[in-house]
Design an enzyme around this catalytic site. Structure first.
Site, mmCIF file in Angstrom:
data_model
loop_
_atom_site.group_PDB
_atom_site.id
_atom_site.type_symbol
_atom_site.label_atom_id
_atom_site.label_comp_id
_atom_site.label_asym_id
_atom_site.label_seq_id
_atom_site.Cartn_x
_atom_site.Cartn_y
_atom_site.Cartn_z
ATOM 1 N N HIS A 1 0.843 -1.205 0.000
ATOM 2 C CA HIS A 1 0.000 0.000 0.000
ATOM 3 C C HIS A 1 0.869 1.242 0.000
ATOM 4 O O HIS A 1 1.950 1.278 0.591
ATOM 5 C CB HIS A 1 -0.962 0.021 1.198
ATOM 6 C CG HIS A 1 -0.301 -0.189 2.524
ATOM 7 N ND1 HIS A 1 0.092 -1.437 2.967
ATOM 8 C CD2 HIS A 1 0.042 0.685 3.499
ATOM 9 C CE1 HIS A 1 0.642 -1.314 4.164
ATOM 10 N NE2 HIS A 1 0.646 -0.036 4.512
ATOM 11 N N LEU A 2 0.345 2.250 -0.645
ATOM 12 C CA LEU A 2 0.988 3.555 -0.752
ATOM 13 C C LEU A 2 0.219 4.548 0.112
ATOM 14 O O LEU A 2 -1.003 4.690 -0.045
ATOM 15 C CB LEU A 2 0.959 4.007 -2.217
ATOM 16 C CG LEU A 2 1.379 5.446 -2.520
ATOM 17 C CD1 LEU A 2 2.877 5.626 -2.297
ATOM 18 C CD2 LEU A 2 1.001 5.810 -3.955
HETATM 19 P P1 AMP Z 1 1.612 0.523 7.424
HETATM 20 O O1 AMP Z 1 1.952 0.756 8.851
HETATM 21 O O2 AMP Z 1 2.499 1.255 6.455
HETATM 22 O O3 AMP Z 1 1.490 -0.955 7.096
HETATM 23 O O4 AMP Z 1 0.190 1.188 7.184
HETATM 24 C C1 AMP Z 1 -1.007 0.526 7.463
HETATM 25 C C2 AMP Z 1 -2.060 1.592 7.587
HETATM 26 O O5 AMP Z 1 -3.318 0.971 7.507
HETATM 27 C C3 AMP Z 1 -2.010 2.369 8.901
HETATM 28 O O6 AMP Z 1 -1.790 3.755 8.646
HETATM 29 C C4 AMP Z 1 -3.376 2.101 9.512
HETATM 30 O O7 AMP Z 1 -3.911 3.210 10.178
HETATM 31 C C5 AMP Z 1 -4.196 1.711 8.298
HETATM 32 N N1 AMP Z 1 -5.354 0.862 8.556
HETATM 33 C C6 AMP Z 1 -5.393 -0.235 9.347
HETATM 34 N N2 AMP Z 1 -6.630 -0.779 9.306
HETATM 35 C C7 AMP Z 1 -7.368 -0.009 8.476
HETATM 36 C C8 AMP Z 1 -8.713 -0.053 8.016
HETATM 37 N N3 AMP Z 1 -9.584 -1.020 8.425
HETATM 38 N N4 AMP Z 1 -9.142 0.914 7.172
HETATM 39 C C9 AMP Z 1 -8.304 1.886 6.767
HETATM 40 N N5 AMP Z 1 -7.019 1.983 7.153
HETATM 41 C C10 AMP Z 1 -6.549 1.041 7.985
#
Ligand code: AMP
Length: 114
Positions: A100-101
């Site tokens: 993810h970006l």
């Molecule tokens: P990373 O730490 O780079 O893997 O980013 C994962 C991101 O996903 C974090 O910024 C979380 O806040 C976000 N996240 C986790 N669960 C959800 C969800 N159900 N909907 C939207 N964002 C989410």
């Protein structure tokens, strides 16, 4: 992929605030925003992360970045600027194992990151 949060969002089985989607990518708001605008862009196809983008799959990042630029324009971030972040692995701070970006903007962003 089973047990993948972002695959579940892509499939519509877990709700998210989607801001844009097409056949290949989905952009939705981060549930815990780190800036006034914080959108995540994911490929529908599951990749664990950047380390998967080798060989024939290396081009997948092109579409991801292009989708991120579209999200930035849609969020009105282009004039003021914004930041793309892709965290990779434990040391990179990746918490969700689906590529993810992060598209962050709406305020001045500090550098360097922590
Ligand atoms: P990373 O730490 O780079 O893997 O980013 C994962 C991101 O996903 C974090 O910024 C979380 O806040 C976000 N996240 C986790 N669960 C959800 C969800 N159900 N909907 C939207 N964002 C989410």
């Amino acid at each position: 992929m089973s047990n993948c949060l972002f695959c579940e969002i892509a499939a519509g089985r877990i709700k998210a605030e989607i801001v844009h989607e097409d056949d290949a990518f989905i952009a939705f708001r981060d549930i815990s925003p780190k800036a006034p605008s914080h959108v995540l862009v994911i490929p529908r196809r599951h990749f664990d992360g950047l380390n998967d983008l080798v060989g024939p799959d290396s081009g997948a990042v092109d579409g991801l970045l292009a989708a991120g630029v579209m999200a930035a324009h849609a969020e009105g971030l282009a004039p003021g600027g914004y930041r793309f972040v892709i965290n990779c692995g434990d040391d990179g701070g990746q918490s969700v194992g689906h590529l993810h970006l992060h598209v962050l903007g709406g305020r001045p962003l500090a550098w360097p990151p922590g």
